[in-house]
Enzyme design. Structure first.
Site, PDB file in Angstrom:
ATOM      1  N   GLU A   1      -0.698  10.841   2.442  1.00 17.39           N
ATOM      2  CA  GLU A   1       0.566  10.689   1.728  1.00 17.39           C
ATOM      3  C   GLU A   1       1.291   9.452   2.235  1.00 17.39           C
ATOM      4  O   GLU A   1       1.512   9.310   3.437  1.00 17.39           O
ATOM      5  CB  GLU A   1       1.411  11.939   1.979  1.00 17.39           C
TER       6      GLU A   1
ATOM      7  N   TYR B   1       5.957   6.491  -4.360  1.00 22.84           N
ATOM      8  CA  TYR B   1       5.237   7.546  -3.667  1.00 22.84           C
ATOM      9  C   TYR B   1       3.777   7.478  -4.090  1.00 22.84           C
ATOM     10  O   TYR B   1       3.476   7.300  -5.268  1.00 22.84           O
ATOM     11  CB  TYR B   1       5.821   8.917  -4.033  1.00 22.84           C
TER      12      TYR B   1
END
Ligand code: ADP
Ligand code: MG
Length: 387
Positions: free
Chosen positions: A197, A109
């Site tokens: 993101e 991530y």
């Protein structure tokens, strides 16, 4: 403003961030053609909606041939996709991204957000990507590494490298990660983003980092200097009333309650919302008609409020400073002439030309619950929605 995954990937690619080859398609035939053009060994068909969790909801499917891509697109385009972020009604899929499918070795991530407390951009990285990062943040916050960029120098390569070590990456990946993170920081700052993101940031094939998913959000106040990004707005993803208000220079935000508010000045609008909540009800919207309100704009504001089926009462709270009370009264009278007023209307006017405004309203045949103070107005509006 939010953009779709395929648009975010276009922007990221401009900054040199590796993304799988792919293209958006609006019809099954187009989807098949894109797959042929890509000519990869495997494909992924991804629903393009402004919500995450598409994988679990059935909005991300693998395909082996262009024919299969077409068959999947046939089912996906037009479907109502429900994910944990869309609400129970889901979101209609209008287009799909056809991309090369890659062999995933690990899902990481990587995100950038504006940390308002620190007044700086913060990078967040985790070795536990792919899944819902919110769950990781809640249950194991130590699994998310943070690096805050000093605004005067930006994100330093050593900070990215430190995070890469923390993620347990090997030498080649550390180098790629550092390069990618610094490019993403540059992209964040140059595009006036408020969120970037990448989840998952995947380790694929022979040790390559690729952004498999991308979410970007931009500061609306910066959009005037990014015409290319502003043009990416998808009206089907926006609140219709907010779009119309925007075009007419009204500041309007839809909310979940049932008292429609028409107020002038952002501060007064906030306190009106607060006091409605204080008396136990909820506002249906934030609406600042602004200082340069004309009768037409007040009429439009009124219509916007009335077009929301959740509105069970309207509270007009105007302090006549720059905008006069008589002008607001004229707007209310005009609006009620044009739209049927089928909910109680509470009006509190104060300030310049207040007497004239009150007289105009009294002389009209509109049924009005008048109030002298903000407190009284809020109580009357709350009583009105409670029947
Ligand atoms: P969402 O976050 O909305 O569920 P993602 O784009 O993250 O959508 O896709 C969900 C999952 O699908 C990813 O975690 C990944 O495992 C897989 N996936 C996405 N894109 C690809 C791709 N190009 N190749 C192979 N797998 C993919
Ligand atoms: Mg994702």
């Amino acid at each position: 403003m939010n953009v779709h995954e395929y648009q975010a990937k276009e922007i990221l690619a401009q900054f040199g961030i590796p993304v799988p080859a792919g293209k958006v398609a609006f019809t099954p035939a187009e989807a098949e053609a894109v797959a042929r053009e890509l000519g990869s060994a495997k494909f992924v068909v991804k629903a393009q909606i402004h919500a995450g969790g598409r994988g679990k909801g059935g909005g991300v499917k693998l395909a082996n041939t262009p024919e299969e891509v077409r068959a999947i697109a046939e089912k996906m385009i037009g479907m109502q996709l429900v994910t944990h972020q869309t609400g129970p009604d889901g979101k209609k899929v209008e287009k799909v991204l056809i991309a090369e499918a890659v062999e995933i070795k690990q899902e990481l991530y990587l995100g950038f957000v504006l940390d308002r407390a620190k007044s700086a951009v913060t990078m967040m990285a985790s070795a536990e990507g792919g899944v819902e990062i919110e769950t990781v943040a809640e249950e194991r916050p130590e699994a998310i590494l943070r690096e805050t960029a000093d605004p005067s120098v930006g994100l330093m390569p050593f900070q990215a490298t430190r995070a890469a070590f923390g993620l347990g990456l090997d030498d080649t990946l550390i180098r790629q990660f550092t390069s990618m993170a610094t490019k993403m920081y540059e992209c964040f700052v140059k595009t006036d983003a408020s969120i970037i993101e990448i989840n998952p940031l995947a380790v694929v094939g022979d040790n390559q980092l690729v952004a498999l998913d991308a979410k970007m959000n931009f500061d609306d106040n910066g959009l005037f200097r990014h015409k290319d990004i502003a043009a990416m707005l998808d009206p089907t993803e926006e609140d219709e009333r907010e779009l119309e208000a925007n075009e007419n220079l009204l500041s309007y935000v839809s909310l979940d309650g049932n008292i429609g508010c028409m107020v002038n000045g952002a501060g007064l609008a906030m306190s009106t919302m607060d006091i409605i909540k204080y008396y136990g009800a909820f506002p249906a919207n934030f609406l600042d008609v602004g200082g340069r309100a004309t009768a037409e704009r007040v009429t439009l504001a009124f219509k916007l409020i009335l077009s929301d089926p959740n509105v069970k009462a309207i509270l007009v709270n105007i302090f006549g400073g720059i905008v006069n009370c008589d002008l607001i009264a004229a707007g209310i009278i005009e609006a009620v002439k044009q739209v049927e007023l089928n909910v109680p209307l509470v009006v509190r006017l104060e300030g310049t030309n207040v007497e004239k405004g009150r007289q105009m309203l009294a002389a009209s045949d509109i049924e009005i619950i008048s109030a002298e103070s903000l407190d009284e107005a809020a109580q009357k509006a709350v009583a009105a929605v409670r029947g």
